[in-house]
Every structure is written in structure tokens, then in C-alpha cells.
Design an enzyme around this catalytic site. Structure first.
Site, PDB file in Angstrom:
ATOM      1  N   HIS A  17       0.863  -1.207  -0.064  1.00  0.00           N
ATOM      2  CA  HIS A  17       0.046   0.064  -0.023  1.00  0.00           C
ATOM      3  C   HIS A  17       0.908   1.348  -0.061  1.00  0.00           C
ATOM      4  CE1 HIS A  17      -3.214  -2.560   2.190  1.00  0.00           C
ATOM      5  NE2 HIS A  17      -3.539  -2.328   1.050  1.00  0.00           N
ATOM      6  N   LYS A  41     -15.964  -7.105   4.471  1.00  0.00           N
ATOM      7  CA  LYS A  41     -14.708  -7.981   4.433  1.00  0.00           C
ATOM      8  C   LYS A  41     -14.479  -8.160   6.042  1.00  0.00           C
ATOM      9  CE  LYS A  41     -12.042  -6.073   0.556  1.00  0.00           C
ATOM     10  NZ  LYS A  41     -10.910  -5.422   0.401  1.00  0.00           N
ATOM     11  N   ARG A  90      -2.153  -5.750  -8.696  1.00  0.00           N
ATOM     12  CA  ARG A  90      -1.041  -6.653  -8.512  1.00  0.00           C
ATOM     13  C   ARG A  90      -0.926  -8.003  -9.658  1.00  0.00           C
ATOM     14  NH1 ARG A  90      -3.449  -7.229  -2.933  1.00  0.00           N
ATOM     15  NH2 ARG A  90      -4.913  -8.011  -4.118  1.00  0.00           N
ATOM     16  N   SER A 128      -3.213  -7.749   2.165  1.00  0.00           N
ATOM     17  CA  SER A 128      -3.545  -7.727   3.688  1.00  0.00           C
ATOM     18  C   SER A 128      -3.869  -9.130   4.127  1.00  0.00           C
ATOM     19  CB  SER A 128      -4.351  -6.647   4.167  1.00  0.00           C
ATOM     20  OG  SER A 128      -4.022  -5.360   3.761  1.00  0.00           O
TER      21      SER A 128
END
Length: 162
Positions: A17, A41, A90, A128
Site C-alpha cells: 500500500h 470484508k 498486482r 493484507s
């Protein structure tokens, strides 16, 4: 002044990040890191904790503002006077979801652009979710997180164990 909004859950903020944030400053004069509550989430850290960690990690970067938002991202972007949404890509798997989000955001707010940035190679695999899994299994976090964020994640994991 060109302003970019970098939204996310940041549960927790990783070096991936921060790589996107600092590299965004090559394109934007100011980057607003917009932390989303995102209860869908099931974040490990609450919103206040995530905001605090992002502020801690970014404290020495003057062109970065850290805040939170609720509701539609495009509404927040328009209200804030920003010029674009910043998203990191990514892998190919990220692209499909991010492409759909960019198109729906464009449909909702024609003036809001999305800028995609590729992470540096050393962070291209980092998320994460993966980092939380490493922490749960007792792996080293030093290459992935700010030391204080790593300490907080390890403490949270320990507190959840029976």
C-alpha cells in the site's frame, strides 16, 4: 493541484500500500488515503485502528492526507474535489474486478477517472489477507509491514486465540 484518492480497507496497511501511495505522488500533488469501513470484508481492526495505523505509517509524507469515507466512492471523490481514484493492480486476477469497478464508477460519475498503478516487483504478491495468514501461522512480518503495524497485528492475532 491534482488530487488522487486511494481508497481501501487497509486491514492492515502493508508496504505494498505504501509503495502505491508514494509512487502516486509522482502523478498527483496530493494523495488522500480514504479508509473504508467495509464491514462486508469483516476487518480484523476497526475503522479507528486502521486510520491510526495508516496515519502512523504515512506521518512523514506531507502530501498525504488520511481520512475515512462512507457511501459511494465516486460521491466522495466528487465532494472532495479530487481528480481521480488510484488503484493498485498486482495481478491479472485484480484487473478483472478493478476494471468492472472503474467502469461502474465512470457510469455513476462521468468526470471521475481511475488511474491504475502497478506495484514495485517486491510487493506484487502482497495483500493484507496474505499477511494476516502469515501472522496467524507465526511467520515473520518484518519485510511486509511497518514495525508498529506488525506489532499490533501480532497482538490482535494473539488476543483472538483461545
Amino acid at each position: 493541484m491534482k488530487i488522487g484518492i486511494y481508497p481501501g480497507t487497509f486491514d492492515p496497511i502493508t508496504h505494498g500500500h505504501t509503495d502505491i501511495i508514494t509512487r502516486s505522488l509522482r502523478v498527483f500533488d496530493k494523495v488522500v488515503v480514504a479508509v473504508a469501513p467495509n464491514p462486508a470484508k469483516h476487518p480484523l481492526f476497526n475503522l479507528a485502528e486502521r486510520l491510526d495505523m495508516v496515519k502512523l505509517v504515512m506521518k512523514d509524507v506531507g502530501q498525504v492526507e488520511v481520512t475515512s469515507f462512507e457511501g459511494l466512492l465516486v460521491d466522495y471523490v466528487e465532494r472532495s474535489g479530487a481528480h481521480a481514484i488510484i488503484r493498485g493492480l498486482r495481478a491479472i486476477s485484480d484487473f478483472e474486478h478493478e476494471f468492472q469497478m472503474a467502469l461502474i464508477n465512470r457510469k455513476l460519475a462521468k468526470t471521475v477517472e481511475t488511474v491504475f498503478l502497478m506495484p514495485s516487483e517486491e510487493y506484487s504478491y502482497l495483500s493484507s489477507t496474505i499477511i494476516k495468514d502469515v501472522a496467524i501461522h507465526g511467520g515473520s512480518l518484518t519485510e511486509f509491514l511497518h514495525p508498529e503495524v506488525a506489532r499490533r497485528l501480532q497482538a490482535r492475532i494473539r488476543s483472538l486465540k483461545p
